[in-house]
Design an enzyme around this catalytic site. Structure first.
Site, PDB file in Angstrom:
ATOM      1  CB  SER A  16      -1.059  -0.081   1.185  1.00  0.00           C
ATOM      2  OG  SER A  16      -1.515  -1.167   1.463  1.00  0.00           O
ATOM      3  CD  GLU A  36       6.486  -7.282  -3.620  1.00  0.00           C
ATOM      4  OE1 GLU A  36       6.117  -6.248  -3.053  1.00  0.00           O
ATOM      5  OE2 GLU A  36       6.534  -8.296  -2.975  1.00  0.00           O
ATOM      6  CB  CYS A  44      -3.358  -4.028   2.317  1.00  0.00           C
ATOM      7  SG  CYS A  44      -5.063  -3.756   2.035  1.00  0.00           S
ATOM      8  CB  CYS A  49      -6.925  -5.128   4.758  1.00  0.00           C
ATOM      9  SG  CYS A  49      -5.530  -4.518   5.066  1.00  0.00           S
ATOM     10  CE  LYS A  52     -10.003  -8.142   8.136  1.00  0.00           C
ATOM     11  NZ  LYS A  52      -8.869  -7.510   8.683  1.00  0.00           N
ATOM     12  CE1 TYR A 178      -6.750  -3.522  14.704  1.00  0.00           C
ATOM     13  CE2 TYR A 178      -5.107  -3.747  16.035  1.00  0.00           C
ATOM     14  CZ  TYR A 178      -5.973  -3.021  15.412  1.00  0.00           C
ATOM     15  OH  TYR A 178      -6.117  -1.782  15.711  1.00  0.00           O
ATOM     16  CD  GLU A 182      -9.595  -8.428  11.799  1.00  0.00           C
ATOM     17  OE1 GLU A 182      -9.657  -7.327  11.879  1.00  0.00           O
ATOM     18  OE2 GLU A 182      -8.571  -8.781  11.062  1.00  0.00           O
ATOM     19  N   GLY A 262       1.688 -10.838  16.638  1.00  0.00           N
ATOM     20  CA  GLY A 262       2.286  -9.579  16.240  1.00  0.00           C
ATOM     21  C   GLY A 262       3.181  -9.821  15.010  1.00  0.00           C
ATOM     22  CG  ASP A 303       2.713  -2.411   8.427  1.00  0.00           C
ATOM     23  OD1 ASP A 303       1.966  -1.326   8.503  1.00  0.00           O
ATOM     24  OD2 ASP A 303       2.277  -3.514   7.980  1.00  0.00           O
ATOM     25  CG  HIS A 436     -36.537   5.577  14.987  1.00  0.00           C
ATOM     26  ND1 HIS A 436     -36.067   5.383  15.803  1.00  0.00           N
ATOM     27  CD2 HIS A 436     -37.864   5.370  14.907  1.00  0.00           C
ATOM     28  CE1 HIS A 436     -36.765   4.137  16.329  1.00  0.00           C
ATOM     29  NE2 HIS A 436     -38.014   4.196  15.920  1.00  0.00           N
ATOM     30  CD  GLU A 441     -32.853   5.630  16.356  1.00  0.00           C
ATOM     31  OE1 GLU A 441     -33.422   6.674  16.442  1.00  0.00           O
ATOM     32  OE2 GLU A 441     -33.287   4.430  16.062  1.00  0.00           O
TER      33      GLU A 441
HETATM   34  P1  NDP Z   1      -1.444  -7.447  17.780  1.00  0.00           P
HETATM   35  O1  NDP Z   1      -0.443  -6.506  18.141  1.00  0.00           O
HETATM   36  O2  NDP Z   1      -2.840  -6.845  17.446  1.00  0.00           O
HETATM   37  O3  NDP Z   1      -1.651  -8.625  18.830  1.00  0.00           O
HETATM   38  C1  NDP Z   1      -0.553  -9.583  19.098  1.00  0.00           C
HETATM   39  C2  NDP Z   1      -1.001 -10.471  20.343  1.00  0.00           C
HETATM   40  O4  NDP Z   1       0.251 -11.289  20.259  1.00  0.00           O
HETATM   41  C3  NDP Z   1      -1.322  -9.709  21.704  1.00  0.00           C
HETATM   42  O5  NDP Z   1      -2.306 -10.370  22.100  1.00  0.00           O
HETATM   43  C4  NDP Z   1       0.083 -10.115  22.347  1.00  0.00           C
HETATM   44  O6  NDP Z   1      -0.177 -10.258  23.743  1.00  0.00           O
HETATM   45  C5  NDP Z   1       0.509 -11.383  21.735  1.00  0.00           C
HETATM   46  N1  NDP Z   1       1.907 -11.275  21.562  1.00  0.00           N
HETATM   47  C6  NDP Z   1       2.837 -10.444  21.130  1.00  0.00           C
HETATM   48  N2  NDP Z   1       3.987 -10.789  21.212  1.00  0.00           N
HETATM   49  C7  NDP Z   1       4.087 -12.168  21.684  1.00  0.00           C
HETATM   50  C8  NDP Z   1       5.166 -12.896  21.823  1.00  0.00           C
HETATM   51  N3  NDP Z   1       6.309 -12.632  21.432  1.00  0.00           N
HETATM   52  N4  NDP Z   1       4.942 -14.043  22.121  1.00  0.00           N
HETATM   53  C9  NDP Z   1       3.416 -14.334  22.346  1.00  0.00           C
HETATM   54  N5  NDP Z   1       2.552 -13.810  22.446  1.00  0.00           N
HETATM   55  C10 NDP Z   1       2.752 -12.336  21.781  1.00  0.00           C
HETATM   56  O7  NDP Z   1      -1.072  -8.392  16.517  1.00  0.00           O
HETATM   57  P2  NDP Z   1      -1.619  -9.017  15.201  1.00  0.00           P
HETATM   58  O8  NDP Z   1      -0.539 -10.283  14.793  1.00  0.00           O
HETATM   59  O9  NDP Z   1      -2.875  -9.468  15.664  1.00  0.00           O
HETATM   60  O10 NDP Z   1      -1.743  -8.068  14.130  1.00  0.00           O
HETATM   61  C11 NDP Z   1      -0.384  -7.348  13.822  1.00  0.00           C
HETATM   62  C12 NDP Z   1      -0.924  -5.833  13.398  1.00  0.00           C
HETATM   63  O11 NDP Z   1      -1.481  -5.907  11.964  1.00  0.00           O
HETATM   64  C13 NDP Z   1      -1.998  -5.302  14.438  1.00  0.00           C
HETATM   65  O12 NDP Z   1      -1.285  -4.444  15.483  1.00  0.00           O
HETATM   66  C14 NDP Z   1      -2.492  -4.220  13.660  1.00  0.00           C
HETATM   67  O13 NDP Z   1      -1.806  -3.069  13.465  1.00  0.00           O
HETATM   68  C15 NDP Z   1      -2.444  -4.825  12.144  1.00  0.00           C
HETATM   69  N6  NDP Z   1      -3.644  -5.445  11.739  1.00  0.00           N
HETATM   70  C16 NDP Z   1      -4.928  -4.627  11.605  1.00  0.00           C
HETATM   71  C17 NDP Z   1      -6.101  -5.145  11.275  1.00  0.00           C
HETATM   72  C18 NDP Z   1      -7.346  -4.339  11.221  1.00  0.00           C
HETATM   73  O14 NDP Z   1      -7.074  -2.996  11.062  1.00  0.00           O
HETATM   74  N7  NDP Z   1      -8.449  -4.737  11.298  1.00  0.00           N
HETATM   75  C19 NDP Z   1      -6.354  -6.491  11.161  1.00  0.00           C
HETATM   76  C20 NDP Z   1      -5.146  -7.308  11.400  1.00  0.00           C
HETATM   77  C21 NDP Z   1      -3.961  -6.861  11.551  1.00  0.00           C
HETATM   78  P3  NDP Z   1      -0.071  -9.100  24.797  1.00  0.00           P
HETATM   79  O15 NDP Z   1      -1.549  -8.641  24.785  1.00  0.00           O
HETATM   80  O16 NDP Z   1       0.342  -9.595  25.884  1.00  0.00           O
HETATM   81  O17 NDP Z   1       0.788  -8.044  24.435  1.00  0.00           O
END
Ligand code: NDP
Length: 447
Positions: A16, A36, A44, A49, A52, A178, A182, A262, A303, A436, A441
């Site tokens: 993107s 690329e 995305c 996105c 998904k 996230y 999802e 993450g 990213d 309504h 609303e």
């Molecule tokens: P997130 O950051 O949303 O969540 C990561 C999860 O993994 C958290 O619950 C975290 O736990 C856990 N975690 C992080 N590091 C570790 C580790 N080393 N070992 C074990 N558990 C871990 O990441 P996602 O992978 O779900 O998504 C990545 C990013 O992509 C998002 O942050 C978002 O910015 C983007 N995204 C956006 C979407 C949207 O806009 N709808 C959809 C999908 C992705 P803890 O709570 O303890 O930190």
């Protein structure tokens, strides 16, 4: 821009941010190339996105078909076929990737379908050739983080989830963010028994606590199991093909494990050290307000900079970069009040301060909530309640945050974000006449 080098701009990564930057720089008159190594479109379009959201639509039919009965529709013998959904989604991805390629062609951007490695401040090795450019833009995105515990190689990530040959019977999803929520929503609705496992005690850190709790309650009622405070120790593949996942809290058996723990910036092996580009402790490219790295001719957006991992933010960064560097238009990306959403079942969305953040930073806070059962759910006999919440600065009456969970929450939030970004007061929301009957609303009827 006159130059003895091959290009004015060479972009690495056609996602993107990279595609936006390439096309806008070209429109400003720059000679642009983009490299690329995989498919044009990036996370995305290819594995994020877009596919998904299509899976979310596909999965939602399970509920729609159930609910239809109470509206007089009897759909006998309805059955779900994963390969049909998967293949249709993948074809749509191919179509969109083609459109992105066409956009680049239309802007006369040279596309190198190869891996690129930086070899100096103005040079990049693309495949076997050395290409030079006045400016290099790193837009290589991020990839799923996979824990390094023994046996994790038996797992998949969201990358592979779109291509599954068949759906497993039982899936464990590691992570509570996230992607975990999802995909838990999607696969649960498609008949997979889901267990979400997180290392800590909460899902979706960063979202408002009441909204997250509501998602947790509804997800559990839908049959998704959650295990908290359960760090992963190892994954063992059994002779039967099943996996035993050893957690700090005990073993769990499943047929597939997906890591949603993450995402990490894609900077490995990119040669950035050859140009003096500094990385932060997560491996992200360090950039200033104009997306310039520590090497004056190398910039980075999206990213790979680990600022806000959202497509619309990467696009803004790509646009701003091209306007600043090739359009002579000073631009700053405004990171305040970025709305975001989680396409769970039901979806949730938020913008601005959570109640907790407001209470920690403002002297006086007023919170207004609407906790209601959407009309459609009432007739459908579905117990799920929606929750809308706005957070107001008590001193100025300004709305500082809005949070919601319920059908179409992301669609409604996009418009509510305008009010929060514009710094409207609660009394101005009250002045608006309701439409309504709608769910939205509720936002102008909050008392
Ligand atoms: P997130 O950051 O949303 O969540 C990561 C999860 O993994 C958290 O619950 C975290 O736990 C856990 N975690 C992080 N590091 C570790 C580790 N080393 N070992 C074990 N558990 C871990 O990441 P996602 O992978 O779900 O998504 C990545 C990013 O992509 C998002 O942050 C978002 O910015 C983007 N995204 C956006 C979407 C949207 O806009 N709808 C959809 C999908 C992705 P803890 O709570 O303890 O930190």
């Amino acid at each position: 821009m006159a130059s003895k080098r091959d290009y004015d701009l060479l972009v690495i990564g056609a996602g993107s941010g990279g595609v936006r930057a390439a096309r806008v720089a070209a429109a400003h008159g720059a000679k642009v190339a983009i490299a690329e190594e995989y498919r044009i479109g990036g996370t995305c379009v290819i594995r994020g996105c877009v596919p998904k959201k299509l899976l979310v639509y596909g999965a939602h039919f399970a509920e729609d078909l159930e609910d239809a009965r109470r509206f007089g529709w009897h759909v006998e013998g309805a059955k779900f076929d994963w390969p049909t959904l998967r293949d249709n989604v993948l074809s749509e991805v191919t179509r969109l990737s083609g459109l992105y390629t066409q956009t680049l062609d239309n802007h006369k951007v040279k596309v190198f379908q190869e891996r690129a490695v930086v070899t100096g401040p103005h040079s990049v090795r693309v495949g076997e050739s050395e290409v030079t450019a006045n400016v290099i833009l790193i837009a290589t995105g991020a990839r799923p983080h996979v824990p390094n515990a023994p046996g994790c190689e038996h797992g998949i990530t969201s990358n592979e989830a779109f291509h599954l040959e068949q759906l497993p019977k039982r899936m464990l999803i590691a992570g509570g963010g996230y992607i975990a929520n999802e995909f838990a929503g999607v696969f649960n609705k498609l008949g997979v028994k889901i267990t979400v496992v997180n290392r800590s005690d909460a899902i979706l850190r960063g979202y408002d606590a009441q909204i997250r709790d509501r998602l947790l309650q509804i997800s559990m009622i839908k049959g998704i199991q959650f295990l908290f405070n359960s760090p992963l120790e190892k994954v063992v593949k059994e002779p039967s093909g099943a996996l035993t996942v050893h957690l700090a809290t005990g073993p769990v058996e499943c047929d597939a494990i997906m890591f949603a723990t993450g995402r990490v910036p894609n900077t490995d092996g990119l040669g950035l050290e050859s140009a003096g580009v500094e990385l932060d402790k997560h491996g992200a490219v360090r950039v200033d307000d104009e997306s310039k790295s520590t090497c004056p001719s190398i910039y980075a957006v999206g990213d790979v900079t680990n600022r806000v991992q959202l497509t619309p933010v990467a696009i803004r960064e790509g646009q701003a970069f091209a306007d600043i560097v090739f359009g002579n238009k000073p631009t700053k990306v405004d990171y305040s009040c970025i709305p975001s959403a989680v396409f769970s079942h039901p979806p949730l969305a938020g913008v601005g301060m959570t109640e907790g953040e407001a209470r920690n930073s403002l002297g006086s806070v007023k919170v207004y909530t609407a906790d209601f059962k959407p009309m459609k759910n009432v007739l459908a006999g579905r117990s799920e309640r929606a929750l809308y919440k706005i957070v107001v600065d008590g001193a100025s009456d300004r709305i500082v945050g809005a949070h919601m969970i319920g059908p179409d929450a992301p669609e409604i939030m996009q418009v509510m974000a305008v009010a929060v970004k514009a710094g409207l007061r609660k009394s101005q929301l009250d002045d608006v006449v309701a439409i309504h009957p709608t769910m939205a609303e509720e936002l102008v009827l909050l008392k």
